[in-house]
Motif scaffolding. Sequence first.
Motif, PDB file in Angstrom:
ATOM      1  N   VAL A 191       2.371   4.828   0.455  1.00  0.00           N
ATOM      2  CA  VAL A 191       2.252   5.888   1.459  1.00  0.00           C
ATOM      3  C   VAL A 191       2.930   7.139   0.916  1.00  0.00           C
ATOM      4  O   VAL A 191       3.673   7.106  -0.060  1.00  0.00           O
ATOM      5  N   PRO A 231      -0.887   7.897  -2.320  1.00  0.00           N
ATOM      6  CA  PRO A 231      -1.103   7.127  -1.100  1.00  0.00           C
ATOM      7  C   PRO A 231      -2.402   6.344  -1.164  1.00  0.00           C
ATOM      8  O   PRO A 231      -3.427   6.872  -1.605  1.00  0.00           O
ATOM      9  N   GLY A 232      -2.359   5.085  -0.749  1.00  0.00           N
ATOM     10  CA  GLY A 232      -3.551   4.246  -0.747  1.00  0.00           C
ATOM     11  C   GLY A 232      -3.598   3.272  -1.908  1.00  0.00           C
ATOM     12  O   GLY A 232      -4.353   2.299  -1.873  1.00  0.00           O
ATOM     13  N   ARG A 244     -10.440  12.148  -6.646  1.00  0.00           N
ATOM     14  CA  ARG A 244      -9.713  12.940  -5.653  1.00  0.00           C
ATOM     15  C   ARG A 244      -9.290  14.267  -6.243  1.00  0.00           C
ATOM     16  O   ARG A 244      -8.860  14.338  -7.396  1.00  0.00           O
ATOM     17  N   SER A 246       0.849  -1.192   0.000  1.00  0.00           N
ATOM     18  CA  SER A 246       0.000   0.000   0.000  1.00  0.00           C
ATOM     19  C   SER A 246       0.888   1.247   0.000  1.00  0.00           C
ATOM     20  O   SER A 246       1.696   1.445   0.909  1.00  0.00           O
ATOM     21  N   ASP A 281     -11.024   5.735  -8.022  1.00  0.00           N
ATOM     22  CA  ASP A 281     -10.731   6.419  -6.770  1.00  0.00           C
ATOM     23  C   ASP A 281      -9.812   7.604  -7.008  1.00  0.00           C
ATOM     24  O   ASP A 281     -10.001   8.677  -6.460  1.00  0.00           O
ATOM     25  N   ARG A 282      -8.814   7.404  -7.880  1.00  0.00           N
ATOM     26  CA  ARG A 282      -7.869   8.471  -8.158  1.00  0.00           C
ATOM     27  C   ARG A 282      -8.538   9.634  -8.871  1.00  0.00           C
ATOM     28  O   ARG A 282      -8.276  10.796  -8.606  1.00  0.00           O
ATOM     29  N   LYS A 337      -2.873   0.159  -4.087  1.00  0.00           N
ATOM     30  CA  LYS A 337      -2.420  -1.195  -3.767  1.00  0.00           C
ATOM     31  C   LYS A 337      -1.639  -1.733  -4.963  1.00  0.00           C
ATOM     32  O   LYS A 337      -2.203  -1.926  -6.039  1.00  0.00           O
TER      33      LYS A 337
END
Length: 260
Positions: free
Chosen positions: A75, A113-114, A139, A73, A135-136, A116
Amino acid sequence: MPGKGKHRRPKNSRLGRGFFAVGTGGAALALPVIGATTATAAAPTAAHSITVAKIAAPTLTPEALLKAPATYSVVAGDSLAGIAKKHGLAGGWKKLYQDNKSVIGDDPSLIRPGMKLRVDGKAAAPARATVARADRSTRPTTLKATPAAVKKTYANNLDGWIRESLDIMAKHGIPGSYNGIYRNVMRESSGNPLAINNWDINAQNGIPSKGLLQVIQPTFNAYHVPGTSMDLYDPVANITAACNYAAARYGSIDNVFGAY
């Protein structure tokens, strides 16, 4: 400064706790362990024991665990090169990127970050990549603000005038030092930017020497440095023009020790 002649002018107690993890088929539950040295620690109830017993039974065999994908994951501060090195991935960051391109996207420098990432040398599953991309994309993009250039300031006194002149001279390749300028200024005008010589040969010819380094108008016009004032009395313009003249005639204002 020239004509043919030049004359000088004068100058608590802490409650210890630990945690243990209980396998739940890929998830982990962290349960508190009360420190044995704590006098007020309460013994676990029967309900707790039952709960632990229900979730403690492992559901994965050792063979299944070996087949489980190895993921990492991301960071803040991570890079593909750093992750690849940390996990000893053959092929380095390029291999890591190819395996996770469906997660990362087209730019290998944009990892967030986040995310996988597969670190076992195998490609990430497409379904997982779709979720990661979605998800990206939702954001907000964070842009780093470029700090505005801070304009250098100078004191409005002889020290500030000399320092500003030196910075301008450096940009134009005009030699000279602080001490060389200061020494000649004190001899020529005692540091008075409005000084004027009304009695030497230049004055008699109608072109008196003026300013900090006692420059006559024709010399100032010929050696004026672009970006400075056209006012002969302007301290910075006067110094830079005089130093420009001195560089052409003597090699540097540092080489001037008398009338010039």
